[in-house]
Design a protein around this motif. Structure first.
Motif, PDB file in Angstrom:
ATOM      1  N   THR A  78      -0.716  -3.115  -8.009  1.00 12.13           N
ATOM      2  CA  THR A  78      -0.160  -1.761  -7.995  1.00 12.13           C
ATOM      3  C   THR A  78      -1.194  -0.813  -8.573  1.00 12.13           C
ATOM      4  O   THR A  78      -1.798  -1.094  -9.605  1.00 12.13           O
ATOM      5  CB  THR A  78       1.130  -1.675  -8.829  1.00 12.13           C
ATOM      6  N   TYR A  79      -1.379   0.318  -7.919  1.00 14.46           N
ATOM      7  CA  TYR A  79      -2.334   1.330  -8.373  1.00 14.46           C
ATOM      8  C   TYR A  79      -1.578   2.615  -8.655  1.00 14.46           C
ATOM      9  O   TYR A  79      -0.696   3.007  -7.884  1.00 14.46           O
ATOM     10  CB  TYR A  79      -3.408   1.566  -7.308  1.00 14.46           C
ATOM     11  N   ILE A  91       0.837  -1.202   0.000  1.00  7.47           N
ATOM     12  CA  ILE A  91       0.000   0.000   0.000  1.00  7.47           C
ATOM     13  C   ILE A  91       0.869   1.248   0.000  1.00  7.47           C
ATOM     14  O   ILE A  91       0.680   2.172  -0.798  1.00  7.47           O
ATOM     15  CB  ILE A  91      -0.929   0.025   1.233  1.00  7.47           C
ATOM     16  N   TYR A  96      -4.539   3.621  -3.893  1.00  2.45           N
ATOM     17  CA  TYR A  96      -4.655   2.212  -3.537  1.00  2.45           C
ATOM     18  C   TYR A  96      -6.120   1.769  -3.498  1.00  2.45           C
ATOM     19  O   TYR A  96      -6.969   2.399  -2.853  1.00  2.45           O
ATOM     20  CB  TYR A  96      -3.992   1.938  -2.184  1.00  2.45           C
ATOM     21  N   SER A  98       2.700   2.079  -3.343  1.00  2.00           N
ATOM     22  CA  SER A  98       1.827   2.703  -4.346  1.00  2.00           C
ATOM     23  C   SER A  98       1.545   4.152  -4.001  1.00  2.00           C
ATOM     24  O   SER A  98       1.596   5.045  -4.864  1.00  2.00           O
ATOM     25  CB  SER A  98       0.503   1.930  -4.448  1.00  2.00           C
ATOM     26  N   GLU A  99       1.252   4.409  -2.736  1.00  2.00           N
ATOM     27  CA  GLU A  99       0.936   5.774  -2.310  1.00  2.00           C
ATOM     28  C   GLU A  99       2.145   6.698  -2.409  1.00  2.00           C
ATOM     29  O   GLU A  99       2.028   7.844  -2.857  1.00  2.00           O
ATOM     30  CB  GLU A  99       0.401   5.754  -0.874  1.00  2.00           C
TER      31      GLU A  99
END
Length: 275
Positions: free
Chosen positions: A266-267, A174, A242, A177-178
């Motif tokens: 993955t975002y 998380i 995310y 990704s952030e």
């Protein structure tokens, strides 16, 4: 799985209660965790004083005169305080009993660990589970220059380099990704191609993202509970990307995209995080 903010939140919760206190009983109800719990550990800890409670990466470390107990919460584990007379729940595999406190390790998948490192076995940092860990993110030595230097020559994607934990610990799925979103870095960019200027942005993003998670009390699991047995505030309510696939990017309104890297989701925003 519980990441650095969850483990640090747990450490803070138990340290104020057990530090300086004697273990009256250490009970193992299910020794078959990721690695077998040492059979001699219950007897070894009887009447031993907890000298300190620290953390290294995702490992909780309980320091005693004879050695250090190494605890990992696994994929979905927790260490919570309960009343002395409270009944154990299913999947409560071990418990630490003090004069006025009792803690239970809950681990449904049994991917956690309770191990022992005797002082006679050498420095704790040389333990096989700890010796390859990267620097702590809030260590003053973790700087943009440090990050840039350790990314040089790496061909793997930057997100994978962060997840590996050998450069810096605690940047879980998380948080990676952030952090990459905040820094404007595409998750598939080769790590060695991240410039010093972008490392400065990424360094700041990592610290701010982890601090936000710490401030919310640990939050990568919907069923996570802290040392008091209270649920954490799920981090997704604070997330920019995310688990927000197809939702509008908070910066440019472009739909958030999802890819899979190393079997992990993955975002990212294709506009804000261009290659």
């Amino acid at each position: 799985m519980p990441e650095l903010p969850e483990v640090e939140t747990t450490r803070r919760g138990i340290a104020t209660v057990i530090q300086g206190k004697n273990v009256r009983q250490f009970l193992v109800h299910e020794p078959r965790l990721r690695w077998p719990v040492p059979a001699s550990l219950p007897q070894c800890l009887v009447d031993q004083t907890v000298l300190d409670c620290t953390r290294r990466g995702k490992y909780l470390l309980l320091h005693f005169e004879k050695g250090v107990q190494i605890i990992h919460l696994g994929m979905s584990g927790s260490l919570r305080r309960v009343a002395l007379e409270e009944e154990r729940r299913k999947h409560d595999h071990a418990e630490w009993i003090f004069d006025e406190a009792r803690f239970l390790l809950h681990d449904p998948r049994r991917f956690g660990a309770i191990l022992w490192h005797a002082h006679q076995d050498g420095p704790l940092e040389n333990h096989p589970l700890l010796r390859t860990l990267g620097i702590e993110p809030f260590d003053p030595l973790f700087t943009p220059a440090y990050l840039f230097r350790h990314l040089q020559g790496r061909r793997m994607a930057i997100k994978q380099a962060l997840l590996g934990g050998k450069i810096v610990v605690g940047v879980g799925n998380i948080y990676a990704s952030e952090s990459l979103f905040l820094a404007g870095i595409h998750p598939e960019l080769p790590a060695g191609e991240v410039s010093l200027h972008r490392c400065e942005k990424l360094h700041a993003a990592i610290l701010s993202t982890l601090q936000a998670a710490l401030d919310s009390g640990g939050s990568t699991l919907r069923d996570y509970v802290n040392a008091s047995g209270e649920p954490g505030a799920y981090f997704a309510i604070h997330a920019n990307v995310y688990e927000r696939v197809d939702k509008a990017c908070p910066r440019c309104q472009q739909p958030i995209k999802r890819i899979v890297q190393g079997q992990r989701a993955t975002y990212y925003c294709s506009r804000c995080q261009r290659r």
